[in-house]
Design a protein around this motif. Structure first.
Motif, PDB file in Angstrom:
ATOM      1  N   HIS A  28       0.846  -1.199   0.000  1.00 35.79           N
ATOM      2  CA  HIS A  28       0.000   0.000   0.000  1.00 35.79           C
ATOM      3  C   HIS A  28       0.879   1.246   0.000  1.00 35.79           C
ATOM      4  O   HIS A  28       2.099   1.138   0.155  1.00 35.79           O
ATOM      5  CB  HIS A  28      -0.975   0.012   1.189  1.00 35.79           C
ATOM      6  CG  HIS A  28      -0.311  -0.116   2.544  1.00 35.79           C
ATOM      7  ND1 HIS A  28      -1.020  -0.151   3.704  1.00 35.79           N
ATOM      8  CD2 HIS A  28       1.003  -0.210   2.913  1.00 35.79           C
ATOM      9  CE1 HIS A  28      -0.182  -0.255   4.732  1.00 35.79           C
ATOM     10  NE2 HIS A  28       1.039  -0.299   4.272  1.00 35.79           N
ATOM     11  N   SER A  35       0.589   3.599   2.174  1.00 34.77           N
ATOM     12  CA  SER A  35       0.574   4.202   3.513  1.00 34.77           C
ATOM     13  C   SER A  35       1.975   4.405   4.093  1.00 34.77           C
ATOM     14  O   SER A  35       2.183   5.277   4.935  1.00 34.77           O
ATOM     15  CB  SER A  35      -0.269   3.346   4.473  1.00 34.77           C
ATOM     16  OG  SER A  35      -1.593   3.272   4.008  1.00 34.77           O
ATOM     17  N   ARG A  54       0.026  -7.013  -4.521  1.00 35.07           N
ATOM     18  CA  ARG A  54      -0.494  -7.972  -3.544  1.00 35.07           C
ATOM     19  C   ARG A  54      -0.577  -9.355  -4.146  1.00 35.07           C
ATOM     20  O   ARG A  54      -0.938  -9.508  -5.315  1.00 35.07           O
ATOM     21  CB  ARG A  54      -1.877  -7.542  -3.057  1.00 35.07           C
ATOM     22  CG  ARG A  54      -1.780  -6.263  -2.272  1.00 35.07           C
ATOM     23  CD  ARG A  54      -2.984  -5.973  -1.445  1.00 35.07           C
ATOM     24  NE  ARG A  54      -2.871  -4.590  -0.971  1.00 35.07           N
ATOM     25  CZ  ARG A  54      -3.842  -3.941  -0.385  1.00 35.07           C
ATOM     26  NH1 ARG A  54      -5.006  -4.535  -0.201  1.00 35.07           N
ATOM     27  NH2 ARG A  54      -3.649  -2.703   0.013  1.00 35.07           N
ATOM     28  N   GLN A  59      -2.948   3.011  -6.304  1.00 35.65           N
ATOM     29  CA  GLN A  59      -3.657   3.596  -5.166  1.00 35.65           C
ATOM     30  C   GLN A  59      -3.328   5.065  -5.029  1.00 35.65           C
ATOM     31  O   GLN A  59      -2.343   5.539  -5.595  1.00 35.65           O
ATOM     32  CB  GLN A  59      -3.126   2.968  -3.870  1.00 35.65           C
ATOM     33  CG  GLN A  59      -3.773   1.720  -3.418  1.00 35.65           C
ATOM     34  CD  GLN A  59      -3.390   1.423  -1.957  1.00 35.65           C
ATOM     35  OE1 GLN A  59      -2.364   1.867  -1.452  1.00 35.65           O
ATOM     36  NE2 GLN A  59      -4.237   0.661  -1.302  1.00 35.65           N
ATOM     37  N   GLU A  95      -2.831   7.625  -1.659  1.00 36.59           N
ATOM     38  CA  GLU A  95      -2.874   7.859  -0.236  1.00 36.59           C
ATOM     39  C   GLU A  95      -3.186   9.344  -0.106  1.00 36.59           C
ATOM     40  O   GLU A  95      -2.723  10.157  -0.926  1.00 36.59           O
ATOM     41  CB  GLU A  95      -1.485   7.582   0.362  1.00 36.59           C
ATOM     42  CG  GLU A  95      -1.463   7.507   1.844  1.00 36.59           C
ATOM     43  CD  GLU A  95      -1.970   6.148   2.341  1.00 36.59           C
ATOM     44  OE1 GLU A  95      -2.136   5.224   1.519  1.00 36.59           O
ATOM     45  OE2 GLU A  95      -2.207   6.027   3.549  1.00 36.59           O
ATOM     46  N   GLY A 109     -10.179   2.603   2.433  1.00 36.90           N
ATOM     47  CA  GLY A 109     -10.098   2.652   3.883  1.00 36.90           C
ATOM     48  C   GLY A 109      -9.643   4.029   4.334  1.00 36.90           C
ATOM     49  O   GLY A 109      -9.011   4.762   3.578  1.00 36.90           O
ATOM     50  N   ALA A 110      -9.978   4.347   5.584  1.00 36.48           N
ATOM     51  CA  ALA A 110      -9.608   5.661   6.096  1.00 36.48           C
ATOM     52  C   ALA A 110      -9.615   5.637   7.615  1.00 36.48           C
ATOM     53  O   ALA A 110     -10.026   4.643   8.226  1.00 36.48           O
ATOM     54  CB  ALA A 110     -10.594   6.713   5.591  1.00 36.48           C
ATOM     55  N   ALA A 166      -5.995   9.889   7.508  1.00 35.55           N
ATOM     56  CA  ALA A 166      -5.313   9.225   6.397  1.00 35.55           C
ATOM     57  C   ALA A 166      -6.385   8.449   5.662  1.00 35.55           C
ATOM     58  O   ALA A 166      -7.380   8.020   6.252  1.00 35.55           O
ATOM     59  CB  ALA A 166      -4.225   8.299   6.890  1.00 35.55           C
ATOM     60  N   TRP A 167      -6.123   8.300   4.374  1.00 37.64           N
ATOM     61  CA  TRP A 167      -7.180   7.743   3.549  1.00 37.64           C
ATOM     62  C   TRP A 167      -6.511   7.097   2.341  1.00 37.64           C
ATOM     63  O   TRP A 167      -5.534   7.624   1.812  1.00 37.64           O
ATOM     64  CB  TRP A 167      -8.060   8.938   3.164  1.00 37.64           C
ATOM     65  CG  TRP A 167      -9.014   8.762   2.069  1.00 37.64           C
ATOM     66  CD1 TRP A 167      -9.684   7.641   1.725  1.00 37.64           C
ATOM     67  CD2 TRP A 167      -9.442   9.790   1.172  1.00 37.64           C
ATOM     68  NE1 TRP A 167     -10.513   7.905   0.680  1.00 37.64           N
ATOM     69  CE2 TRP A 167     -10.383   9.211   0.320  1.00 37.64           C
ATOM     70  CE3 TRP A 167      -9.123  11.132   1.012  1.00 37.64           C
ATOM     71  CZ2 TRP A 167     -11.012   9.925  -0.690  1.00 37.64           C
ATOM     72  CZ3 TRP A 167      -9.745  11.841   0.021  1.00 37.64           C
ATOM     73  CH2 TRP A 167     -10.691  11.252  -0.831  1.00 37.64           C
ATOM     74  N   GLY A 168      -6.980   5.916   1.970  1.00 38.42           N
ATOM     75  CA  GLY A 168      -6.395   5.257   0.802  1.00 38.42           C
ATOM     76  C   GLY A 168      -7.487   4.732  -0.111  1.00 38.42           C
ATOM     77  O   GLY A 168      -8.491   4.192   0.365  1.00 38.42           O
TER      78      GLY A 168
HETATM   79  N1  PHE Z   1      -3.580   1.351   3.196  1.00 42.97           N
HETATM   80  C1  PHE Z   1      -4.907   0.796   3.315  1.00 42.97           C
HETATM   81  C2  PHE Z   1      -5.110  -0.273   2.264  1.00 42.97           C
HETATM   82  O1  PHE Z   1      -4.418  -0.279   1.290  1.00 42.97           O
HETATM   83  C3  PHE Z   1      -5.963   1.864   3.119  1.00 42.97           C
HETATM   84  C4  PHE Z   1      -5.910   2.921   4.167  1.00 42.97           C
HETATM   85  C5  PHE Z   1      -5.155   4.067   3.964  1.00 42.97           C
HETATM   86  C6  PHE Z   1      -6.632   2.785   5.331  1.00 42.97           C
HETATM   87  C7  PHE Z   1      -5.132   5.061   4.937  1.00 42.97           C
HETATM   88  C8  PHE Z   1      -6.629   3.768   6.288  1.00 42.97           C
HETATM   89  C9  PHE Z   1      -5.874   4.896   6.079  1.00 42.97           C
HETATM   90  O2  PHE Z   1      -5.948  -1.117   2.398  1.00 42.97           O
END
Ligand code: PHE
Length: 349
Positions: free
Chosen positions: A176, A178, A202, A216, A218, A292-293, A315-317
């Motif tokens: 990811h 992140s 993955r 993705q 971020e 996700g976040a 944070a958010w992805g």
């Molecule tokens: N990194 C997580 C994923 O790939 C997504 C995510 C990003 C969740 C930031 C929360 C905060 O599944």
């Protein structure tokens, strides 16, 4: 007498010039009227034998006629050449299609989507950051509060890279984006708002909606305690998706778990394919799962060397590939990485 003859030559010359049409006729005319042995030239050559009065009269007249005939000849010659041009063959059809140009590449649909996303976030004051695709286990997991040998690491079906020497950290094709959170925090001091576009990997069985390699984004925003909240996140997400899809999009949060956020959410957007009415893509729910976040876990701030409790942020992805599938209504995610030009060329702009 001589004067009349010269005038006569002038008249004849002009008249015959008008009837000349071939190159041979032309040459003959030139020899006859302008050549060294032409009658006119002979007269001029004989000037010296004339009386002074005649010289004064004939000299200028002869020379003027000679010049005039030469000028007429030049004009006629030009016209004759034009007369011989095959205009049909020379015609240029300005409406004819051009020659095919050298084939020129164009951007991949996922790149087009990435650029669009970046434009929107830049307009909202975000910066763009980057990180390595081969990431150390530290940034990809440890720094993000994944406990060692904890099943959470399996959550992401990690590929591991075989390493000759057992160095301090193993490297993984990042699962990811992140990990870039901590890299960015180490190099910057809040407040900041950042997006990180990136390719992730993955170990997944592939099918029409799963691919082992995908893209993705971020997105994270951090400031002093209390400045950035879940409400900020929801607003940013709704603003972004509404701009991206050019219509009002709502965001819904559902409780979830990620080691690097607390609280954590799954987030959905109102289905843009059916106007939230229910369709096969949203499985009749009116909502699409996007990513996700959560609020960044204080452990993550500590990994970056920040003091616990000093900052707060979200944070958010989310998957770019997903958005590309939706935006272009592509039915099989595998087409994107297939390298099949018949597919890719449809996105030429
Ligand atoms: N990194 C997580 C994923 O790939 C997504 C995510 C990003 C969740 C930031 C929360 C905060 O599944």
């Amino acid at each position: 007498m001589l004067q009349e003859r010269i005038e006569q030559i002038m008249k004849e010359g002009r008249e015959s010039l008008a009837t000349v049409s071939t190159a041979a006729d032309f040459e003959a005319w030139e020899t006859r009227y302008l050549g060294r042995k032409s009658e006119l030239n002979e007269i001029l050559k004989g000037l010296k034998d004339l009386s002074p009065e005649e010289k004064r009269l004939i000299g200028p007249l002869g020379n003027r006629v000679k010049q005039e005939l030469a000028a007429a000849f030049a004009v006629a010659k030009e016209t004759i050449f034009e007369r011989n041009i095959d205009w049909e063959a020379e015609r240029i059809d300005v409406t004819a299609p051009g020659h095919p140009i050298v084939p020129c590449g164009h951007l991949h649909p996922v790149t087009l989507i990435e650029h669009r996303i970046q434009d929107i976030f830049l307009s909202m004051g975000f910066s763009i950051a980057d990180g390595p695709e081969a990431e150390s286990e530290w940034y990809n997991f440890d720094a993000l509060n994944f406990p060692k040998d904890h099943p959470a690491r399996d959550m992401q079906d990690t590929f591991f890279i075989r390493q000759e020497k057992k160095s301090q950290h193993r490297f993984v094709p990042r699962t990811h984006t992140s990990g870039v959170q901590v890299r960015y925090m180490e190099a910057h001091k809040p407040p900041f708002r950042v997006i990180v576009p990136g390719r992730v990997f993955r170990n997944e069985a592939t099918d029409a909606s799963h691919e082992h390699t995908f893209h993705q984004f971020e997105c994270f925003m951090v400031a002093e305690e209390g400045m950035v909240t879940v409400a900020t996140f929801k607003h940013v997400a709704e603003t972004f998706f509404s701009a991206f899809f050019n219509e009002k999009v709502s965001v819904r949060l559902r409780p979830s778990f990620f080691p690097f956020t607390e609280p954590s959410f799954e987030f959905d957007i109102s289905c843009v394919l059916c106007g939230a009415q229910g369709c096969p893509t949203c499985k009749q729910t009116g909502w699409l799962e996007i990513g996700g976040a959560g609020m960044i876990n204080q452990h993550v701030f500590e990994s970056a060397g920040y003091r616990r409790g000093q900052y707060q942020g979200f944070a958010w992805g989310f998957g770019v590939t997903r958005l590309a599938l939706m935006k272009y209504r592509i039915s099989d995610i595998r087409l994107l990485m297939s390298g099949d030009l018949r597919f890719i060329r449809q996105f030429q702009q």
